[in-house]
Structure formats: C-alpha cells, structure tokens
Design an enzyme around this catalytic site. Structure first.
Site, PDB file in Angstrom:
ATOM      1  N   GLU A 110     140.943  76.028  49.899  1.00  0.00           N
ATOM      2  CA  GLU A 110     141.410  76.766  48.732  1.00  0.00           C
ATOM      3  C   GLU A 110     140.587  78.043  48.560  1.00  0.00           C
ATOM      4  O   GLU A 110     139.372  78.054  48.769  1.00  0.00           O
ATOM      5  CB  GLU A 110     141.317  75.899  47.472  1.00  0.00           C
ATOM      6  CG  GLU A 110     142.301  74.734  47.492  1.00  0.00           C
ATOM      7  CD  GLU A 110     142.385  74.001  46.168  1.00  0.00           C
ATOM      8  OE1 GLU A 110     143.518  73.635  45.772  1.00  0.00           O
ATOM      9  OE2 GLU A 110     141.331  73.780  45.534  1.00  0.00           O
TER      10      GLU A 110
ATOM     11  N   CYS B  75     136.960  84.468  45.659  1.00  0.00           N
ATOM     12  CA  CYS B  75     136.044  83.346  45.912  1.00  0.00           C
ATOM     13  C   CYS B  75     136.475  82.667  47.206  1.00  0.00           C
ATOM     14  O   CYS B  75     137.568  82.098  47.288  1.00  0.00           O
ATOM     15  CB  CYS B  75     136.090  82.369  44.739  1.00  0.00           C
ATOM     16  SG  CYS B  75     134.947  80.981  44.898  1.00  0.00           S
TER      17      CYS B  75
ATOM     18  N   CYS C 263     132.529  69.205  51.987  1.00  0.00           N
ATOM     19  CA  CYS C 263     131.135  69.558  51.730  1.00  0.00           C
ATOM     20  C   CYS C 263     130.258  68.335  51.973  1.00  0.00           C
ATOM     21  O   CYS C 263     130.687  67.196  51.755  1.00  0.00           O
ATOM     22  CB  CYS C 263     130.977  70.049  50.291  1.00  0.00           C
ATOM     23  SG  CYS C 263     129.373  70.800  49.931  1.00  0.00           S
TER      24      CYS C 263
ATOM     25  N   CYS D 192     127.222  67.191  45.197  1.00  0.00           N
ATOM     26  CA  CYS D 192     126.743  67.518  43.852  1.00  0.00           C
ATOM     27  C   CYS D 192     127.617  66.773  42.842  1.00  0.00           C
ATOM     28  O   CYS D 192     128.845  66.825  42.913  1.00  0.00           O
ATOM     29  CB  CYS D 192     126.798  69.015  43.608  1.00  0.00           C
ATOM     30  SG  CYS D 192     125.728  69.967  44.717  1.00  0.00           S
TER      31      CYS D 192
ATOM     32  N   CYS E 220     130.570  68.476  40.845  1.00  0.00           N
ATOM     33  CA  CYS E 220     131.458  69.365  41.584  1.00  0.00           C
ATOM     34  C   CYS E 220     132.591  68.586  42.238  1.00  0.00           C
ATOM     35  O   CYS E 220     132.356  67.609  42.951  1.00  0.00           O
ATOM     36  CB  CYS E 220     130.654  70.113  42.656  1.00  0.00           C
ATOM     37  SG  CYS E 220     131.638  71.246  43.659  1.00  0.00           S
TER      38      CYS E 220
ATOM     39  N   CYS F 275     135.292  77.327  38.659  1.00  0.00           N
ATOM     40  CA  CYS F 275     134.086  76.973  39.402  1.00  0.00           C
ATOM     41  C   CYS F 275     133.897  75.461  39.439  1.00  0.00           C
ATOM     42  O   CYS F 275     133.934  74.785  38.411  1.00  0.00           O
ATOM     43  CB  CYS F 275     132.880  77.631  38.729  1.00  0.00           C
ATOM     44  SG  CYS F 275     131.331  77.389  39.582  1.00  0.00           S
TER      45      CYS F 275
END
Length: 408
Positions: A122, A135, A142, A146, A149, A380
């Site tokens: 994305e 962005c 990942c 985190c 997230c 975010c």
C-alpha cells in the site's frame, strides 16, 4: 492426460527449472552504471552507452513513459531489442481509495520474482496546502511487530527491490497527472501550483533500514537532478531504530531522518517497539547525535504516537524533553489511528494539547499531526496488505505448473 512430475529431490527440480522461461528484467531502479551494462547486453556499442543512458533516463524519469514505443528519439530496432529483454511496465493497481479529505491510497500488485507469488503493498498520497506527500513502502510486511502498528501484524514476506520502491512514486505521479503533458484527475485535491508530489517519506510498510541497499538506490534515483529531481531536504526516511544503519543513511543517502520513538523509557519502548531490546534508547539517541549534517536547518523528526494512559502523561512529556536535549529536533505528536483488533486507544485531545505545551515550552516545535485518511485505513500505522510468504509446498506446486506450461 494427467501430468506427474517428480520434484522430490533438488536434482529433479534443477533439471526441470522454470528458468528456461526467461523473465524480462526491470530497468526501473537501476543506477546509471547498471543501465549502461544492461544496454551492452542488447548490442548497444560501448561508445554509445553513455548517450543511450541519458536518453533512457530522461524518458523514464522526466517524461515518465512506461512503454518503449513512446521513446521517439530511439531507433525502432533498439526499442524492439529493449522490449524483448527488459520491462518498464508499472505494477498493477488493484485498488485505489480516495478519502473524504483527499488522501489517496493505492494497493499495488507486483509480479512474481522467480518462483514466488505476486505481492501487494500500500502507498498513500497526502495532499496539503502547498505540498503533496507520498508515503512509500520498503517491504512487504514487517519483522518488527510494533504493538500499536497494523503493518506489524503482517508477517514479513520480502524486501522490495529498488525498482519496486521507485514504481510507487511513478504510479502516484501517473495517477495524479504529475508528468509533463499529463492531466490531473477531475476533482483531485492537489497543491494549487507546481508538482503534485513534492515530498516523499519512507514511512509505509516495513523498516527501510532492514532493506538499506535497495532503499538507498531508489532514493538516489529519486533525488537525481537530471530525472525525478526531488530535493533530499524533501525526502524523509523513518526508522524504528536500526542503529548501525543510521549513520550510513546520512553519509550515503543524505536525506532527512525521522525516528519512531513513541516511548521515553526502555521498559515501555521494549513493548511498543521491540527493536528497542536490541538497540535501547541511549544507543539510539547517541546515533542521532552523530547523524551526518545534523543542524538546526536539518533537524531530526521524532515521531510519538499518543496512546491513552500508556505514554501520554505530562511526566512522559518532560522526560521526552530531557532525552532529546542537545539534538536539533522536531517532535511530531501522532494521534493513534485505530485499526481492527488494536488494543490501544487514542489519547484525549485535551491531553495531547497539554503534552504538546510542555514540549513547546522547552523550545521544540511540536505539531500535532492531523489524522488523514482514517476512513480508508490510510493513516499512520494502518497500512497492511494480504500478501503472505509462499510455503515450500506451494512453491513446488507453482514450479510444476510453470514447467507444465500452465503458468508464467
């Protein structure tokens, strides 16, 4: 008639390798030197290579073409040779979503590499008065997990290549009419003058510094003055704190740095940003103080997501000021953007403002980032794709299908 293939041993798989079906090699993301080497393989004389590289560079990164037939000052024979061996095609746009605030999110699908499967990432465009920020993702999934997230809930699939990183910028400029002679879509919210994409941030899916070499190549192409020509002052790389690569980022890429901080104590940051267990706060902040080119004109941005009752006390604000003493810095306070299944809540707005007041009184710029694109999960910490790493059994089955001539 049914086809049975014995792929039980490495030897049998090698003998029936799908490498017999050649894949076109992408040119997007190559350095000038690599582009010259690629041209030599299709018969371009060495004495012409530099001139041909300049031509290709202009078509790819100034004019934004995605088809060799559009390169009108290159001979028809050479265009055919290039098209037979190489590709400059854009990735597939699976979905484009437009938020009520003008934010755009693209789900892009990249073709398989080797015997892998296609992957999706994305990319988000955020229009503001006087600038448009893109962005960009650096990985599919990942490794960092985190806890606040959404991307961290997707297991790591693979790194993106330098070309796939750049493709996100090229697709955005295509869709926004940001190349010469292109039209901006009716009703699009974009800067009133100049470029539609003025800034890029490596803040999408993945940890950029765990894909350092590909990110470096992509950003050096993006900032090349004879091509896409984005100022390095308008490129920001955000890291969760891969300390050994932070100095290299400043020395070898020279872009602006952002740190996903989010906590002022090691025990809490270990929970929120688990890489802190490997590179604790002191090591991280020492690396920031040593960042090449650091000055009041080239400040480090510290990102701090505001989590209700977790990291948003005024004591946390005062400790944040103490930790960053001596570092030219800006502190972005980010209201937490909820996603399905998240365990956190956003801090109350009054609490965020009081937190910001403490930081501002200490002399730090502390803007509260306005949430953008929440309605399309483009804010975010909300990015995620459905791509998964291919299991061994699936990979072998795909190889068999490719060998049998039923796949590509």
């Amino acid at each position: 008639m049914a086809l049975t293939l014995d792929l039980s041993t490495p030897e049998s798989r090698a003998a029936l390798s799908p490498a017999a079906v050649p894949e076109k090699k992408p040119l997007i993301g190559l350095t000038r030197e690599e582009l010259a080497e690629a041209l030599l393989t299709v018969g371009v004389p060495e004495r012409q290579a530099r001139m041909r590289v300049r031509q290709l560079w202009h078509w790819l990164y100034v004019r934004g073409v995605s088809d060799f037939t559009q390169m009108f000052n290159i001979s028809k024979d050479l265009r055919a040779a290039l098209d037979e061996t190489f590709t400059i095609a854009r990735p597939e746009i699976v979905e484009e979503q437009i938020s009520e605030d003008g934010t755009r999110k693209w789900l892009m699908r990249f073709p398989p590499r080797g015997a892998g499967r296609p992957v999706e990432v994305e990319t988000v465009y955020i229009p503001e008065e006087g600038r448009g920020t893109l962005c960009i993702s650096s990985q599919v999934g990942c490794t960092l997990t985190c806890s606040f997230c959404h991307t961290g809930t997707q297991k790591m699939v693979r790194n993106l290549t330098s070309g796939e990183i750049l493709d996100q910028l090229l697709v955005a400029r295509d869709r926004l009419g940001d190349f010469p002679d292109a039209d901006t879509p009716d009703g699009a919210i974009v800067p009133a003058e100049g470029r539609k994409v003025t800034n890029i941030v490596m803040m999408g899916m993945g940890e950029p510094l765990y894909n350092f070499e590909n990110v470096k190549k992509a950003l050096l192409v993006a900032s090349d003055g004879d091509g896409l020509s984005l100022s390095k002052r308008r490129i920001t790389l955000s890291t969760s704190g891969v300390v050994p690569e932070i100095y290299r980022t400043g020395e070898e890429i020279g872009v602006m740095l952002a740190i996903s901080l989010h906590a002022v104590r090691d025990d809490l940051r270990n929970e929120l940003v688990p890489i802190n267990k490997k590179y604790p706060l002191k090591e991280l902040l020492d690396a920031c103080r040593a960042y090449p080119g650091l000055s009041n004109a080239r400040r480090i941005t510290f990102e701090y997501v505001m989590l209700k009752g977790v990291n948003d006390s005024l004591e946390d604000a005062r400790e944040l000021v103490r930790l960053l003493k001596g570092i030219p810095a800006k502190i972005n306070l980010i209201p937490f953007n909820p996603w399905p299944g998240s365990a956190y809540e956003c801090s109350d707005w009054e609490q965020i403002e009081e937190f910001a007041d403490v930081v501002n009184r200490a002399g730090y710029a502390s803007p509260i980032r306005t949430p953008r694109g929440r309605d399309i999960l483009a804010a975010c910490g909300q990015l995620k794709s459905a791509s998964e790493r291919m299991k061994k059994t699936e990979r072998l089955a795909l190889e068999a299908m490719m060998i049998a001539g039923h796949g590509e």
